[in-house]
Design an enzyme around this catalytic site. Structure first.
Site, short mmCIF file in Angstrom:
data_model
loop_
_atom_site.label_atom_id
_atom_site.label_comp_id
_atom_site.label_asym_id
_atom_site.label_seq_id
_atom_site.Cartn_x
_atom_site.Cartn_y
_atom_site.Cartn_z
N HIS A 1 0.79 -1.23 0.00
CA HIS A 1 0.00 0.00 0.00
C HIS A 1 0.83 1.29 0.00
O HIS A 1 0.47 2.26 -0.64
CB HIS A 1 -1.00 0.00 1.17
CG HIS A 1 -0.45 0.45 2.48
ND1 HIS A 1 0.41 -0.33 3.25
CD2 HIS A 1 -0.62 1.61 3.17
CE1 HIS A 1 0.73 0.33 4.33
NE2 HIS A 1 0.12 1.50 4.32
N ASP A 2 1.96 1.30 0.71
CA ASP A 2 2.76 2.53 0.81
C ASP A 2 4.02 2.49 -0.03
O ASP A 2 4.98 3.23 0.23
CB ASP A 2 3.14 2.78 2.27
CG ASP A 2 2.19 3.74 2.98
OD1 ASP A 2 1.36 4.36 2.30
OD2 ASP A 2 2.28 3.85 4.21
N LYS B 1 6.12 5.54 -1.13
CA LYS B 1 6.96 6.32 -0.21
C LYS B 1 8.45 6.20 -0.52
O LYS B 1 9.25 7.00 -0.02
CB LYS B 1 6.68 5.91 1.24
CG LYS B 1 5.35 6.44 1.76
CD LYS B 1 5.15 6.10 3.23
CE LYS B 1 3.85 6.70 3.75
NZ LYS B 1 3.60 6.34 5.17
N HIS C 1 -5.80 4.12 -0.84
CA HIS C 1 -5.93 3.76 0.58
C HIS C 1 -6.11 4.97 1.50
O HIS C 1 -6.38 4.80 2.69
CB HIS C 1 -4.74 2.91 1.04
CG HIS C 1 -3.41 3.59 0.96
ND1 HIS C 1 -2.66 3.65 -0.20
CD2 HIS C 1 -2.67 4.24 1.91
CE1 HIS C 1 -1.54 4.30 0.03
NE2 HIS C 1 -1.52 4.68 1.30
N HIS C 2 -5.98 6.18 0.96
CA HIS C 2 -6.27 7.38 1.76
C HIS C 2 -7.60 8.03 1.36
O HIS C 2 -7.89 9.14 1.81
CB HIS C 2 -5.13 8.40 1.63
CG HIS C 2 -3.91 8.03 2.41
ND1 HIS C 2 -3.88 8.05 3.79
CD2 HIS C 2 -2.68 7.62 2.00
CE1 HIS C 2 -2.67 7.67 4.20
NE2 HIS C 2 -1.93 7.40 3.13
N ASP D 1 -4.46 0.53 8.01
CA ASP D 1 -3.49 1.62 7.86
C ASP D 1 -3.66 2.67 8.96
O ASP D 1 -2.70 3.08 9.62
CB ASP D 1 -3.68 2.25 6.48
CG ASP D 1 -2.66 3.33 6.17
OD1 ASP D 1 -1.53 3.25 6.68
OD2 ASP D 1 -2.99 4.25 5.40
N HIS E 1 2.50 10.17 -2.43
CA HIS E 1 2.94 8.77 -2.48
C HIS E 1 1.93 7.80 -3.08
O HIS E 1 2.33 6.83 -3.73
CB HIS E 1 3.42 8.30 -1.09
CG HIS E 1 2.34 7.98 -0.12
ND1 HIS E 1 1.84 8.91 0.76
CD2 HIS E 1 1.67 6.83 0.14
CE1 HIS E 1 0.90 8.34 1.50
NE2 HIS E 1 0.77 7.09 1.15
#
Length: 358
Positions: free
Chosen positions: A222-223, A226, A275-276, A304, A251
């Site tokens: 998911h990240d 970054k 996801h945000h 998260d 990101h």
């Protein structure tokens, strides 16, 4: 605090560091070049090795295998670079510090500045060595694979996903969280917390092997964007200002772009990009609303947010699990209430007393 073992490739050079650490601590120097390993298990280990060549690192790794037995390991790095950071990860460091070394920071990492409680409080048992080892192995995988200079493929990520599935099965989510919280790199700590929570969540939901793997894999990825965010922002020892936050919020799109041509299924790409996003349209980057946000994205988003609340940050202590869960419950209209409710048993697995009566 018990005995600190200071491993060095130059005992004379390390005498000053030993003196600094010996103020209130028992610190013993061990020459990395010595034929025999030190006797007994220390309470913590610090390495002060300037020569980080292949032979020296391998000698240090073999020594740590003999003597560490799950105790905290602080690796002091002579320079700050991706390679030296990877050395710390490969050695299974719980903390890495770069020169010039802040002694107060080092002593804090060793627990030297924590005064004993005047009352007989609950003392949590040490994290099992197997949990520390498995978390360190997965962290090593993450650090070696999630780098900007090389492509990330589904087959490679499948290997890391399997390692997390095994770790959660063998150690349980409580010990996984306790082990991962020892990592000083905020990105590694966060991503492995989210992946562990997702694996435990999938198991709690009774999903089959393939579905559990899919959920864990999505959380692990998911990240990924970054890796394109400057380290100064990722590891800032304080809250981000508006400009830094704007960079950080790039990101999801960066992660989506880097994976879009690598053969990942669309549902994985949507988790990375969305996801945000929030059900009320207040999220980013696309301000999606309601049904536009897939169930897998909603699930990873809950993991998260919960991970972000319970993890250690330089500027704040980790939030208690039950308090973090209360925040999830308070995000009605932004998070899927059915998923938040289903997440409750996962939280109860590492905060059983707090949520047992909820």
């Amino acid at each position: 605090m018990g005995r600190i073992l200071l491993i060095t490739d130059d005992p004379v050079r390390s005498l000053g560091l030993q003196g600094d650490l010996s103020d209130g601590l028992s610190c013993e120097i061990h020459d990395l070049r010595a034929a025999a390993a030190p006797v007994g298990t220390p309470t913590a280990i610090v390495t002060d090795v300037l020569d980080l060549g292949t032979a020296s690192v391998e000698r240090l790794r073999r020594l740590l295998v003999q003597i560490r037995h799950g105790v905290p390991l602080v690796v002091l790095l002579p320079t700050e670079s991706p390679r030296t950071r990877l050395v710390g990860v490969a050695l299974g460091a719980t903390h890495t510090l770069c020169a010039p070394i802040d002694i107060d920071h080092l002593r804090d990492r060793l627990g030297a500045q924590r005064p004993p409680s005047p009352v007989a409080a609950h003392v949590e048992e040490p994290v099992p060595a197997c949990a520390v080892r498995m978390a360190a192995e997965v962290r090593g995988f993450y650090a070696s694979v999630f780098v900007a200079e090389q492509p990330i493929t589904p087959a490679v990520i499948d290997n890391g996903t399997q390692a997390i599935d095994v770790a959660i099965r063998d150690t349980g989510i409580r010990d996984w969280i306790r082990a991962v919280r020892q990592f000083d790199d905020a990105t590694h700590q966060h991503c492995l917390l989210v992946a562990g929570l997702a694996a435990a969540f999938a198991t709690s939901l009774g999903l089959g092997v393939q579905e559990r793997h899919r959920v864990t894999k999505a959380a692990l990825l998911h990240d990924v964007g970054k890796i394109h965010i400057p380290a100064a922002i990722l590891n800032k020892p304080g809250r981000l200002d508006d400009t830094e936050m704007a960079v950080m919020r790039l990101h999801p799109e960066k992660g989506y772009s880097m994976l879009a041509e690598q053969g990942f299924e669309q549902q994985m790409l949507l988790v990375v990009r969305s996801h945000h996003e929030m059900l009320d349209g207040s999220g980013y980057p696309d301000r999606l609303k309601g049904r536009d946000i897939p169930d897998l994205v909603r699930l990873v988003t809950v993991c998260d947010i919960h991970a972000a609340l319970i993890e250690q940050r330089p500027y704040r202590a980790p939030m208690a699990s039950e308090a973090a869960y209360a925040i999830l419950e308070g995000m009605a209209g932004r998070l899927d209430p059915a998923i938040v409710g289903a997440f409750r048993p996962v939280v109860a697995a590492f905060a059983p007393q707090a949520l047992a009566q909820g």
